[in-house]
Design a protein around this motif. Sequence first.
Motif, short mmCIF file in Angstrom:
data_model
loop_
_atom_site.label_atom_id
_atom_site.label_comp_id
_atom_site.label_asym_id
_atom_site.label_seq_id
_atom_site.Cartn_x
_atom_site.Cartn_y
_atom_site.Cartn_z
N ALA A 161 0.82 -1.21 0.00
CA ALA A 161 0.00 0.00 0.00
C ALA A 161 0.86 1.26 0.00
O ALA A 161 0.48 2.26 -0.63
N ALA A 162 2.00 1.24 0.68
CA ALA A 162 2.86 2.43 0.71
C ALA A 162 3.36 2.79 -0.68
O ALA A 162 3.39 3.97 -1.06
N ALA A 163 3.76 1.81 -1.47
CA ALA A 163 4.21 2.06 -2.85
C ALA A 163 3.06 2.56 -3.71
O ALA A 163 3.22 3.47 -4.52
N PHE A 164 1.88 1.98 -3.53
CA PHE A 164 0.70 2.40 -4.29
C PHE A 164 0.34 3.83 -3.93
O PHE A 164 0.11 4.66 -4.80
N ASP A 165 0.32 4.16 -2.64
CA ASP A 165 -0.04 5.51 -2.19
C ASP A 165 0.99 6.55 -2.62
O ASP A 165 0.64 7.70 -2.88
N ALA A 166 2.26 6.18 -2.69
CA ALA A 166 3.32 7.12 -3.06
C ALA A 166 3.12 7.67 -4.47
O ALA A 166 3.49 8.81 -4.75
N GLY A 167 2.51 6.89 -5.35
CA GLY A 167 2.30 7.33 -6.72
C GLY A 167 1.03 8.11 -6.94
O GLY A 167 0.77 8.59 -8.04
N GLY A 168 0.21 8.25 -5.90
CA GLY A 168 -1.01 9.04 -6.01
C GLY A 168 -2.12 8.37 -6.81
O GLY A 168 -3.05 9.04 -7.27
N LEU A 169 -2.04 7.06 -6.99
CA LEU A 169 -3.07 6.37 -7.75
C LEU A 169 -4.32 6.14 -6.91
O LEU A 169 -4.25 6.06 -5.68
N ARG A 170 -5.47 6.03 -7.58
CA ARG A 170 -6.72 5.69 -6.90
C ARG A 170 -7.21 4.31 -7.32
O ARG A 170 -7.98 3.68 -6.62
N LEU A 171 -6.78 3.84 -8.48
CA LEU A 171 -7.23 2.58 -9.03
C LEU A 171 -6.15 2.02 -9.95
O LEU A 171 -5.41 2.79 -10.56
N LEU A 172 -6.09 0.72 -10.05
CA LEU A 172 -5.13 0.07 -10.94
C LEU A 172 -5.78 -1.17 -11.52
O LEU A 172 -6.39 -1.95 -10.78
N ARG A 173 -5.67 -1.34 -12.82
CA ARG A 173 -6.22 -2.52 -13.48
C ARG A 173 -5.08 -3.36 -14.06
O ARG A 173 -4.13 -2.81 -14.63
N PRO A 174 -5.17 -4.68 -13.93
CA PRO A 174 -4.16 -5.54 -14.55
C PRO A 174 -4.04 -5.24 -16.04
O PRO A 174 -5.04 -4.99 -16.72
N GLY A 175 -2.81 -5.20 -16.51
CA GLY A 175 -2.53 -4.90 -17.91
C GLY A 175 -2.10 -3.47 -18.16
O GLY A 175 -1.55 -3.17 -19.23
N GLN A 176 -2.33 -2.58 -17.19
CA GLN A 176 -1.90 -1.19 -17.39
C GLN A 176 -0.38 -1.10 -17.30
O GLN A 176 0.25 -1.77 -16.48
N ARG A 177 0.20 -0.24 -18.13
CA ARG A 177 1.62 0.02 -18.05
C ARG A 177 1.85 1.02 -16.93
O ARG A 177 1.12 2.00 -16.78
N VAL A 178 2.85 0.75 -16.11
CA VAL A 178 3.16 1.61 -14.98
C VAL A 178 4.64 1.94 -14.95
O VAL A 178 5.46 1.24 -15.53
N ARG A 179 4.93 3.04 -14.30
CA ARG A 179 6.31 3.44 -14.04
C ARG A 179 6.59 3.09 -12.59
O ARG A 179 5.76 3.38 -11.70
N ILE A 180 7.71 2.44 -12.32
CA ILE A 180 8.01 1.97 -10.97
C ILE A 180 9.44 2.32 -10.57
O ILE A 180 10.29 2.60 -11.41
N GLU A 181 9.64 2.31 -9.26
CA GLU A 181 10.97 2.35 -8.68
C GLU A 181 11.07 1.13 -7.78
O GLU A 181 10.12 0.77 -7.09
N ILE A 182 12.23 0.47 -7.81
CA ILE A 182 12.44 -0.79 -7.09
C ILE A 182 13.62 -0.66 -6.14
O ILE A 182 14.60 0.02 -6.44
N THR A 183 13.52 -1.38 -5.03
CA THR A 183 14.64 -1.50 -4.10
C THR A 183 14.90 -2.97 -3.85
O THR A 183 14.00 -3.79 -3.99
#
Length: 67
Positions: free
Chosen positions: A29-51
């Motif tokens: 949830a912290a990663a999801f909230d950091a990007g300001g998203l409200r909804l996500l559907r499988p198949g959408q292209r996303v920009r991510i940061e990984i550790t």
Amino acid sequence: MQATAYTYDSDSRSGSVLLDDGTPVPFDAAAFDAGGLRLLRPGQRVRIEITGEGDARRVTFLTLQTF
């Protein structure tokens, strides 16, 4: 880095993405909230940061990919 949304649970706001090589990487949830998203559907292209590396790899930031 870019990835494709693979799974998403709206109740916990967590899920996983697939890297372009097919490797699944989880996000919480912290990663999801950091990007300001409200909804996500499988198949959408996303920009991510990984550790981390290997099995310890986690998404720390997730937002929609815009072109």
